[in-house]
Design an enzyme around this catalytic site. Structure first.
Site, PDB file in Angstrom:
ATOM      1  N   HIS A 133       0.911  -1.156  -0.067  1.00 53.01           N
ATOM      2  CA  HIS A 133      -0.244  -0.075  -0.194  1.00 53.01           C
ATOM      3  C   HIS A 133       0.765   1.270  -0.074  1.00 53.01           C
ATOM      4  O   HIS A 133       0.725   2.150  -0.821  1.00 53.01           O
ATOM      5  CB  HIS A 133      -0.835  -0.039   1.231  1.00 53.01           C
ATOM      6  CG  HIS A 133      -1.871   1.348   1.076  1.00 53.01           C
ATOM      7  ND1 HIS A 133      -3.046   1.089   0.470  1.00 53.01           N
ATOM      8  CD2 HIS A 133      -1.916   2.241   2.001  1.00 53.01           C
ATOM      9  CE1 HIS A 133      -3.726   2.458   0.516  1.00 53.01           C
ATOM     10  NE2 HIS A 133      -2.969   2.899   1.658  1.00 53.01           N
ATOM     11  N   HIS A 168     -10.023   3.113  -0.655  1.00 55.32           N
ATOM     12  CA  HIS A 168     -10.215   2.775   0.831  1.00 55.32           C
ATOM     13  C   HIS A 168     -11.108   1.607   0.787  1.00 55.32           C
ATOM     14  O   HIS A 168     -12.345   1.722   1.447  1.00 55.32           O
ATOM     15  CB  HIS A 168     -10.939   3.934   1.659  1.00 55.32           C
ATOM     16  CG  HIS A 168      -9.959   4.126   3.025  1.00 55.32           C
ATOM     17  ND1 HIS A 168     -10.520   4.169   4.355  1.00 55.32           N
ATOM     18  CD2 HIS A 168      -8.749   4.063   3.178  1.00 55.32           C
ATOM     19  CE1 HIS A 168      -9.572   4.279   5.075  1.00 55.32           C
ATOM     20  NE2 HIS A 168      -8.474   4.274   4.673  1.00 55.32           N
TER      21      HIS A 168
END
Length: 764
Positions: free
Chosen positions: A51, A97
């Site tokens: 990430h 998200h």
């Protein structure tokens, strides 16, 4: 997961629990010249996670175009920045998200919005708009979705929408549009991509580069808690498993009212001239903000965690450094002027503490009550993480033939019933139930909100200009052909911006894919990158930043590859904004086609990838329509010229559902108007009405302006054909070869379109 105690001896097993491989652990030992302690391991695990480090995507992202004459700041900062004239710049970015929004839909969505807003005002820009691009599983039971799964999807959708709307509404920024689509593959892995846009003076942009040895490092905003620990390294950098629901503590908790105070305080502090650098504490929290600012500035940073405001007792250095508590920033101030910054945050009732200083030597030194808890070179931590050239392998060709493709109805079939069903399908149907939960008009800049135009349009106060924003991504087409599907995403978002009257100038992307450890996923990713790059170059929209979201898998099943594109455009005169609604009875409907002599090698195969094929026959097969980027550019230039000349009444591009849906939506958006149209020249009626070939749009034109519109189209090499007219009789009638293929009352069609999503959600 090992507990956060510095006395724990780090082993390969503990490293593996942190997502750190054997080779990565050896690299950490080499960088440190020793074994890491548990806090240092935690710091490396988040910064070297997929990430945060983009370790599987870096080698491919380099192929994207990132430079342009209007680009002020490209990838590498909190947001991209482009010059919009009059001494102003626009900062914008889209991020995902996804995983948190599956585990805890409301908080996952709220903190997604909160995070992207901080990325904007960290740059010194005031946020003026938010958009979202959302993907969910099916809302009703089907052959591919059980009722239990559908109920879960409905709960996720409800939580995400409340989260997006609640945060934006409370923060005071308009949620001006976006897009929502539904496919079975997103059933246990929704996509929640949020885009934010802000405005600043060009000379007032701030960067996250720690400069000036001895300058104080200041922590501002909310107190640090235990929420979000390992959100980046384990929740967002791993696929979903049976244990995912146990990860609720990894989802951050947002507070939009706190963020509003933080926004105002940060912008006011920046105006003092005492702020040298600023960084959002987003993914990886205090770890990310300290090491990245030091690395970018070529300096070091030393902090003492005992000075960090904490809302829980007994927090260890490991927990403080890895917490992803929201609404926090890290600043570097000019030495001797820190009191000016502290005074601003005190005025706004926010915590602000000097927690350290900028140092020489390039080290990130973390102390706790004076005792060293971590001592790591900042640049290797932030910029020299592992880079993987993952194996790439094209999947085996799908075994399909004509018998697997959509079967066209016999010539002369009345298609009204099928059209009505298409209008009620979740991806096509009205999203008013969603958008009515958003405040799209706060701050009074919104010229075209959700559904009014193909793009959202917001005024730039103090100028004549406006900015247009659109997002797009077709996972189904990218599944069938990732390169062509990605090109279509750029093209449609650009067409949407142009259909509002604005010229596309820049792009941001959010790349949602499955596990990078699967060669076929990396092939999809690589192909999509090539498609994005080619389309962005052709359409003049360089990529200024974005986000990669890998590991969108549940129990080994990947989502469709879904590159989502946000396009920003400039409208030179805000009064020229075009909307989709037909304006008056008697106006002529003109079909614009950037590729007027388009050849369709295999219409049956191409049509099988359409929304109509999926909704009517349940068929997802074939290939996306071919794309011609030169044709797309011709159409875009033509639409902009028509808006600038003010000779068209409305504009609407052809995309999901094709021509029939575009005409119907323009009727629905008007005040009780209908339409009559005639289509021909295609393989058959269904292809003519519902085909999704790009580079096309419909415009409505006053009869006295028809000659000027046709002349403008010829000037840009765009085909223009009168296909019908706007009526006042509440009827939509479309003929194919002198027969009515669709004939129904607009009010009846609109009722299905407007209420089907509420029906699927089982709302009263």
């Amino acid at each position: 997961m090992a507990t956060a105690q510095t006395e724990i001896k780090v082993t390969l097993e503990i490293a593996a629990e942190h997502g750190v491989t054997r080779d990565e652990y050896a690299r950490i030992q080499q960088i440190l010249g020793r074994d890491p302690n548990i806090t240092e391991l935690g710091i490396f695990s988040v910064m070297w996670s997929e990430h945060c480090s983009y370790k599987s995507s870096k080698v491919h992202l380099k192929r994207l175009p990132t430079r342009g004459k209007l680009v002020v700041q490209g990838p590498g900062e909190n947001a991209g920045v482009v010059d919009i004239g009059d001494g102003l710049v626009a900062a914008f970015k889209i991020e995902s998200h996804n995983h948190p929004s599956y585990v805890e839909p409301f908080q996952g969505a709220t903190t997604g919005v909160g995070g992207i807003l901080r990325d904007i005002f960290t740059m010194g820009a005031r946020p003026i708009a938010v958009m979202d691009s959302l993907r969910f599983g099916e809302l009703t039971a089907s052959p591919t979705t059980t009722e239990e799964e559908a109920a879960k999807n409905r709960r996720i959708l409800d939580g995400v929408i409340r989260g997006v709307g609640g945060y934006g509404n409370c923060f005071g920024v308009p949620t001006v549009g976006g897009e929502v689509a539904f496919e079975p593959c997103y059933s246990q892995n929704p996509l929640v991509n949020a885009l934010a846009l802000g405005i600043a003076r060009k000379e007032e942009i701030f960067l996250a580069k720690a400069k000036g040895v001895g300058n104080p490092v200041i922590y501002v905003g909310a107190k640090t808690g235990r929420d979000g620990i390992h959100g980046a390294s384990l929740l967002a950098s791993a696929e979903f498993t049976e244990e995912s629901q146990q990860k609720r503590p990894n989802v951050q908790v947002g507070d939009p009212f706190m963020e509003k105070l933080l926004l105002e305080a940060c912008l006011e502090a920046m105006k003092t001239g005492a702020v040298v650098a600023i960084q959002d504490m987003g993914a990886a929290g205090l770890t990310c903000s300290t090491c990245e600012m030091a690395s970018r500035g070529g300096t070091g940073i030393e902090i003492d965690l005992a000075k960090v405001p904490q809302r829980e007792t007994g927090m260890t250095p490991y927990e403080i450094m890895l917490s992803e508590s929201q609404e926090r920033m890290l600043l570097v101030a000019d030495k001797g002027r820190e009191h000016e910054v502290l005074a601003v945050f005190k005025k706004w009732g926010l915590d602000a503490m000097v927690v350290g200083e900028v140092t020489e030597g390039g080290m990130l030194i973390v102390k706790n009550h004076g005792k060293v808890a971590a001592n790591i070179p900042a640049h290797p931590l932030a910029e020299e993480g592992p880079v993987y050239h993952r194996p790439i392998a094209e999947p085996a060709p799908r075994k399909e033939s004509a018998k697997d493709w959509f079967a066209f109805a016999p010539e002369g079939t009345n298609l009204t019933a099928n059209f009505t069903k298409l209008l009620g399908s979740p991806t096509i149907a009205s999203k008013e139930w969603i958008t009515e939960q958003y405040d799209s008009m706060v701050r009074t800049n919104t010229l075209a909100g959700p559904g009014a135009s193909d793009a959202a349009v917001v005024r730039i106060k103090g100028t004549k200009r406006a900015l247009a924003l659109a997002t797009d991504g077709n996972g189904r087409w990218c599944y069938l052909n990732p390169k062509v599907g990605a090109m279509h995403a750029v093209a449609e978002a650009s067409r949407n911006v142009a259909a509002s009257g604005a010229r596309p100038i820049a792009a941001t992307n959010c790349l949602n894919f499955g596990s990078p450890e699967k060669p076929e996923v990396m092939w999809q990713f690589s192909q999509a990158i090539d498609g994005l790059g080619e389309a962005c170059i052709a359409l003049g929209a360089p990529i200024t930043g974005g986000n990669v979201s890998f590991y969108n898998e549940t129990l080994g099943k990947s989502i469709y590859p879904t590159p989502t594109i946000g396009i920003l455009g400039i409208l030179e005169n805000a009064d020229d904004v075009l909307k989709v609604a037909f304006r008056k009875d008697g106006d002529v409907i003109v079909l614009l086609d950037g590729l007027p002599k388009a050849a369709t090698p295999n219409p049956t195969q191409e049509f099988s990838s359409s929304e109509y094929s999926k909704a009517i026959a349940g068929v997802v097969a074939g290939a996306p329509p071919p794309i011609d980027l030169a044709a797309e550019k011709r159409l875009i230039d033509c639409l902009i010229a028509l808006a600038d000349a003010r000779i068209v009444q409305s504009a609407h591009d052809l995309s999901d559902g094709g021509l029939a849906v575009a005409v119907a939506e323009s009727c629905f958006a008007s005040e009780g108007l209908g339409a009559q149209a005639v289509v021909d020249g295609e393989a058959n009626a269904e292809y003519a009405l519902f085909g999704e070939r790009g580079a096309r749009a419909i415009v409505s034109v006053s009869p006295e302006n028809i000659a000027a519109v046709l002349a403008t189209a010829r000037q840009y090499g765009v085909g223009a054909r009168e296909i019908g007219k706007v009526t006042r009789d509440n009827t939509l009638r479309i003929e194919y070869k002198d027969r009515a293929a669709i004939a129904a009352a607009v009010s009846t069609l609109q009722d299905t379109w407007a209420h089907s999503l509420r029906r699927d959600l089982k709302l009263p």
